[in-house]
Design an enzyme around this catalytic site. Structure first.
Site, PDB file in Angstrom:
ATOM      1  N   HIS A   1      28.587  64.389  33.185  1.00 45.78           N
ATOM      2  CA  HIS A   1      29.263  63.612  32.145  1.00 45.78           C
ATOM      3  C   HIS A   1      29.901  64.531  31.108  1.00 45.78           C
ATOM      4  CE1 HIS A   1      29.744  59.605  30.453  1.00 45.78           C
ATOM      5  NE2 HIS A   1      29.604  60.161  29.257  1.00 45.78           N
TER       6      HIS A   1
ATOM      7  N   LYS B   1      24.556  48.129  31.608  1.00 46.68           N
ATOM      8  CA  LYS B   1      25.781  48.684  31.019  1.00 46.68           C
ATOM      9  C   LYS B   1      26.442  49.614  32.037  1.00 46.68           C
ATOM     10  CE  LYS B   1      28.432  51.637  28.515  1.00 46.68           C
ATOM     11  NZ  LYS B   1      29.050  52.895  28.987  1.00 46.68           N
TER      12      LYS B   1
ATOM     13  N   ASP C   1      39.827  38.482  32.403  1.00 43.11           N
ATOM     14  CA  ASP C   1      39.151  38.341  31.112  1.00 43.11           C
ATOM     15  C   ASP C   1      37.767  38.990  31.206  1.00 43.11           C
ATOM     16  OD1 ASP C   1      37.734  37.427  28.892  1.00 43.11           O
ATOM     17  OD2 ASP C   1      38.706  35.462  28.908  1.00 43.11           O
TER      18      ASP C   1
ATOM     19  N   GLU D   1      36.197  55.989  29.548  1.00 41.36           N
ATOM     20  CA  GLU D   1      34.996  56.833  29.651  1.00 41.36           C
ATOM     21  C   GLU D   1      35.079  57.796  30.832  1.00 41.36           C
ATOM     22  OE1 GLU D   1      31.313  54.628  29.405  1.00 41.36           O
ATOM     23  OE2 GLU D   1      30.140  56.343  30.093  1.00 41.36           O
TER      24      GLU D   1
HETATM   25  P1  NDP Z   1      46.256  29.639  33.828  1.00 45.61           P
HETATM   26  O1  NDP Z   1      46.335  28.705  32.697  1.00 45.61           O
HETATM   27  O2  NDP Z   1      47.348  30.647  33.936  1.00 45.61           O
HETATM   28  O3  NDP Z   1      46.171  28.761  35.139  1.00 45.61           O
HETATM   29  C1  NDP Z   1      46.315  29.310  36.409  1.00 45.61           C
HETATM   30  C2  NDP Z   1      47.618  28.826  36.982  1.00 45.61           C
HETATM   31  O4  NDP Z   1      47.893  29.512  38.175  1.00 45.61           O
HETATM   32  C3  NDP Z   1      47.537  27.351  37.304  1.00 45.61           C
HETATM   33  O5  NDP Z   1      48.208  26.676  36.294  1.00 45.61           O
HETATM   34  C4  NDP Z   1      48.274  27.228  38.628  1.00 45.61           C
HETATM   35  O6  NDP Z   1      49.456  26.529  38.322  1.00 45.61           O
HETATM   36  C5  NDP Z   1      48.643  28.636  39.028  1.00 45.61           C
HETATM   37  N1  NDP Z   1      48.304  28.980  40.403  1.00 45.61           N
HETATM   38  C6  NDP Z   1      49.150  29.561  41.284  1.00 45.61           C
HETATM   39  N2  NDP Z   1      48.535  29.796  42.433  1.00 45.61           N
HETATM   40  C7  NDP Z   1      47.276  29.373  42.314  1.00 45.61           C
HETATM   41  C8  NDP Z   1      46.133  29.382  43.178  1.00 45.61           C
HETATM   42  N3  NDP Z   1      46.192  29.872  44.418  1.00 45.61           N
HETATM   43  N4  NDP Z   1      44.967  28.895  42.714  1.00 45.61           N
HETATM   44  C9  NDP Z   1      44.868  28.409  41.457  1.00 45.61           C
HETATM   45  N5  NDP Z   1      45.912  28.357  40.593  1.00 45.61           N
HETATM   46  C10 NDP Z   1      47.100  28.850  41.016  1.00 45.61           C
HETATM   47  O7  NDP Z   1      44.923  30.463  33.847  1.00 45.61           O
HETATM   48  P2  NDP Z   1      43.415  29.993  33.990  1.00 45.61           P
HETATM   49  O8  NDP Z   1      43.234  28.523  33.936  1.00 45.61           O
HETATM   50  O9  NDP Z   1      42.889  30.703  35.174  1.00 45.61           O
HETATM   51  O10 NDP Z   1      42.758  30.568  32.645  1.00 45.61           O
HETATM   52  C11 NDP Z   1      42.558  31.945  32.516  1.00 45.61           C
HETATM   53  C12 NDP Z   1      42.890  32.362  31.106  1.00 45.61           C
HETATM   54  O11 NDP Z   1      42.186  31.567  30.172  1.00 45.61           O
HETATM   55  C13 NDP Z   1      42.492  33.782  30.834  1.00 45.61           C
HETATM   56  O12 NDP Z   1      43.592  34.418  30.229  1.00 45.61           O
HETATM   57  C14 NDP Z   1      41.343  33.645  29.840  1.00 45.61           C
HETATM   58  O13 NDP Z   1      41.309  34.753  28.973  1.00 45.61           O
HETATM   59  C15 NDP Z   1      41.681  32.385  29.120  1.00 45.61           C
HETATM   60  N6  NDP Z   1      40.612  31.629  28.458  1.00 45.61           N
HETATM   61  C16 NDP Z   1      39.281  31.924  28.623  1.00 45.61           C
HETATM   62  C17 NDP Z   1      38.316  31.163  28.003  1.00 45.61           C
HETATM   63  C18 NDP Z   1      36.870  31.471  28.259  1.00 45.61           C
HETATM   64  O14 NDP Z   1      36.567  32.343  29.055  1.00 45.61           O
HETATM   65  N7  NDP Z   1      35.927  30.792  27.633  1.00 45.61           N
HETATM   66  C19 NDP Z   1      38.679  30.034  27.136  1.00 45.61           C
HETATM   67  C20 NDP Z   1      40.098  29.776  27.083  1.00 45.61           C
HETATM   68  C21 NDP Z   1      41.023  30.555  27.722  1.00 45.61           C
HETATM   69  P3  NDP Z   1      50.105  25.487  39.289  1.00 45.61           P
HETATM   70  O15 NDP Z   1      49.022  24.918  40.146  1.00 45.61           O
HETATM   71  O16 NDP Z   1      50.705  24.490  38.398  1.00 45.61           O
HETATM   72  O17 NDP Z   1      51.073  26.313  40.060  1.00 45.61           O
END
Ligand code: NDP
Length: 429
Positions: free
Chosen positions: A383, A269, A285, A82
Site C-alpha cells: 500500500h 470496507k 448510485d 485509493e
Molecule cells: P430512470 O429514471 O432513468 O429509469 C430508467 C429508465 O430506463 C426507464 O425510464 C426506462 O424507460 C429506461 N429503460 C430502457 N431500457 C430499459 C430496460 N431494459 N430495463 C429497464 N428500464 C429501461 O432510472 P431509475 O428508475 O433506474 O432510477 C435510478 C436513479 O434514481 C439513480 O440516478 C439514483 O441515484 C436515483 N435515485 C435513487 C434513490 C434511492 O436510492 N433511494 C431515490 C431517488 C432517486 P422506458 O421504459 O420508458 O424506455
C-alpha cells in the site's frame, strides 16, 4: 479473442494502455476523444445533472484485469482515488482464474417500494382492505409505468405490515405497504417512486389513514447477486508463506470479522473498495449499493462479514459473497455521463443481472487481496509503496521526478510529505 489477461499492462505507459483498450473494444474516434479527453464530463452536461455546478471532479480510472467469471472474460473499469485497489483486485483475479474463475448467479431484479400509512382508525381492517385490493393495486402500479411492463418487468407482488402494533406514541404505529417491482435492467428508484406515489390516493381511501412516505427501499434483499471462488492452497503460496498458511490465515481473518463488528466494518470496507469503483465507473448510485450492502451484513441481528471463507473437504479455500446489488445498465446517470457509457462498453455486460455478478466478483477478489496481505506481510508494504507516488506529487514532484522520489521514499522507509519535500529540493538542486 478478447481476454482480460494482459501481461505487462502495469508497465505500459498510459498512451500504450489507451491504444490497447481502443483496439480491444474497437472504439470510434469520438469515443476515444471522450475517454481520453482532458474534460471527460463536459461542464454543460454536469450542469444538467446536479445543481449549483461550478465544475467537475475527476477520479483516476483504472482497469481491473484477469477476471474470468462464469467462463467469460471481463476487463473491469474502476474509478477510485485509493492506491493498490486495482492492483490487488487484478492480482487475486489472476489467482482465481488459474483455479477456474469465479462462478456467480443472481436473483430476479426485484426492488421494493414502500408506502407508509399512519392514523388508520383500525389497523387490521386497513391491512385487510389493502390485501383485498392487492391485484387492483398491482395493476394501478403497472399503469403508472407501462413501458416497464412492456419490457417484461413491472409490479409483481404486494405485502402489508403493521409496525409497532402496540403503539407507545401517536407517531410510531403505522401500516407499511411493500410493492415488489421487477425493474429489468434499471436500478429502478425513479420507476418505483413513480409507482408508489401514484398509489397513495387509493391507499388512503382503502385504509382511511394518511400516507406520508412513498419511496424505494434501498434494502434490496430481493435483488441479490452471489459470487464464489474455490482456490487450491498451492495457488496462494508465495516465497515466504505456504498456501496452507495463507488459506488458514484467511479463514481465521474471516472468523474475526464474523464475530466482531469492529473488525467487520473494516473487513467490509475492503470489500466495498472493490465494489464502489465499478459502481461509480458504470454511472450507478454507490450510496444505494453501500446502504444495502451494510444493512445486509447485519441481517442476522449483528453486523458481520459480507463474505464467508472456509476450507472444503479437498483443502481448497472457498470464498463466497452475496449482496443486494441495486445497479442498472440503463437510466440514471448512465445515459448522460460519457465515461459511464464507455465503462459499460469496456465491461461488455448485456444486463443489470450480469453487471451485478461482475461487481460481487470484484468485491470478493478485493476482500481476498486485503486478507492475504493482512495475514502475511501486512498491508502497508504494498500500500505504502503505491501511496508513495501520491506523497511525491503532494510534495511538488512532477513528470519523471514522481517515480524517482517515490522510490527513494520507499528505500528510506519514510513515506511522508516532509521527507518527500526534502528529496524534491535535493533533486532540483
Ligand atoms: P430512470 O429514471 O432513468 O429509469 C430508467 C429508465 O430506463 C426507464 O425510464 C426506462 O424507460 C429506461 N429503460 C430502457 N431500457 C430499459 C430496460 N431494459 N430495463 C429497464 N428500464 C429501461 O432510472 P431509475 O428508475 O433506474 O432510477 C435510478 C436513479 O434514481 C439513480 O440516478 C439514483 O441515484 C436515483 N435515485 C435513487 C434513490 C434511492 O436510492 N433511494 C431515490 C431517488 C432517486 P422506458 O421504459 O420508458 O424506455
Amino acid at each position: 479473442m478478447k481476454t482480460s489477461r494482459i501481461p505487462g499492462f502495469y508497465n505500459m505507459t498510459v498512451e500504450e494502455r489507451r491504444a490497447l483498450v481502443a483496439k480491444m473494444h474497437t472504439f470510434s474516434d469520438e469515443e476515444m476523444n471522450d475517454l481520453f479527453s482532458t474534460e471527460p464530463l463536459p461542464v454543460e452536461t454536469a450542469d444538467k445533472m446536479i445543481e449549483n455546478v461550478v465544475g467537475t471532479f475527476p477520479l483516476p480510472l483504472g482497469l481491473g484485469l484477469n477476471f474470468l467469471i462464469n467462463e467469460k472474460e471481463y476487463v473491469v473499469p474502476m474509478a477510485i482515488e485509493e492506491p493498490s485497489v486495482v492492483a490487488s483486485a487484478s492480482y487475486i483475479a489472476k489467482i482465481v482464474r488459474e483455479a477456474g474463475g469465479f462462478t456467480t448467479e443472481a436473483t430476479d431484479r426485484v426492488m421494493i417500494g414502500q408506502i407508509q400509512v399512519v392514523g388508520c382508525p383500525d389497523m387490521e381492517a386497513a391491512k385487510e382492505a389493502v390485501l383485498k385490493e392487492k391485484a387492483a393495486l398491482i395493476e394501478d402500479a403497472n399503469a403508472a409505468y407501462p413501458s416497464l411492463v412492456a419490457r417484461g418487468g413491472g409490479a409483481e407482488d404486494l405485502e402489508v405490515r403493521i409496525l409497532n402494533e402496540e403503539a407507545t406514541s401517536p407517531y410510531n404505529q403505522m401500516l407499511v405497504l411493500h410493492i415488489y417491482v421487477n425493474t429489468c435492467d434499471a436500478m429502478g428508484a425513479n420507476i418505483i417512486n413513480t409507482m408508489v406515489e401514484s398509489l397513495a390516493p387509493v391507499v388512503e381511501q382503502l385504509t382511511k389513514g394518511k400516507v406520508y412516505l412513498r419511496i424505494l427501499s434501498n434494502y434490496a434483499d430481493r435483488c441479490l447477486a452471489r459470487a464464489r471462488c474455490v482456490i487450491p492452497p498451492e495457488l496462494l503460496a508465495d516465497d515466504e508463506y505456504t498456501g496452507e498458511e495463507v488459506r488458514d490465515g484467511v479463514v481465521h481473518a474471516y472468523e474475526f470479522a464474523a464475530s466482531d463488528p469492529y473488525r467487520a466494518v473494516t473487513h467490509n470496507k475492503g470489500i466495498m473498495n472493490g465494489i464502489d469503483p465499478i459502481v461509480i465507473a458504470t454511472g450507478n448510485d454507490w450510496r444505494a449499493v453501500e446502504a444495502g450492502a451494510h444493512a445486509y451484513a447485519a441481517r442476522h441481528g449483528q453486523y458481520g462479514s459480507m463474505t464467508t471463507w472456509s476450507v472444503d473437504e479437498k483443502g481448497n479455500l472457498v470464498g463466497e459473497l452475496e449482496l443486494p446489488m441495486s445497479v442498472g445498465t440503463v437510466g440514471g446517470a448512465i445515459r448522460v455521463h460519457p465515461m459511464a457509457k464507455l465503462a459499460h462498453k469496456i465491461l461488455d455486460v448485456t444486463s443489470a443481472q450480469e453487471l451485478a455478478q461482475v461487481i460481487v466478483s470484484v468485491g470478493l477478489a478485493q476482500n481476498l487481496g486485503a486478507l492475504k496481505a493482512l495475514v502475511t506481510v501486512g498491508i502497508q508494504k504494498g500500500h505504502m509503496a503505491l501511496h508513495s507516488r501520491s506523497v511525491a506529487i503532494a510534495a511538488g514532484a512532477t513528470g519523471e521526478m514522481i517515480d524517482i522520489i517515490a522510490e527513494k521514499l520507499v528505500d528510506v522507509k519514510e513515506i511522508r510529505v516532509g521527507k518527500a519535500k526534502e528529496l524534491v529540493e535535493e533533486y532540483i538542486k
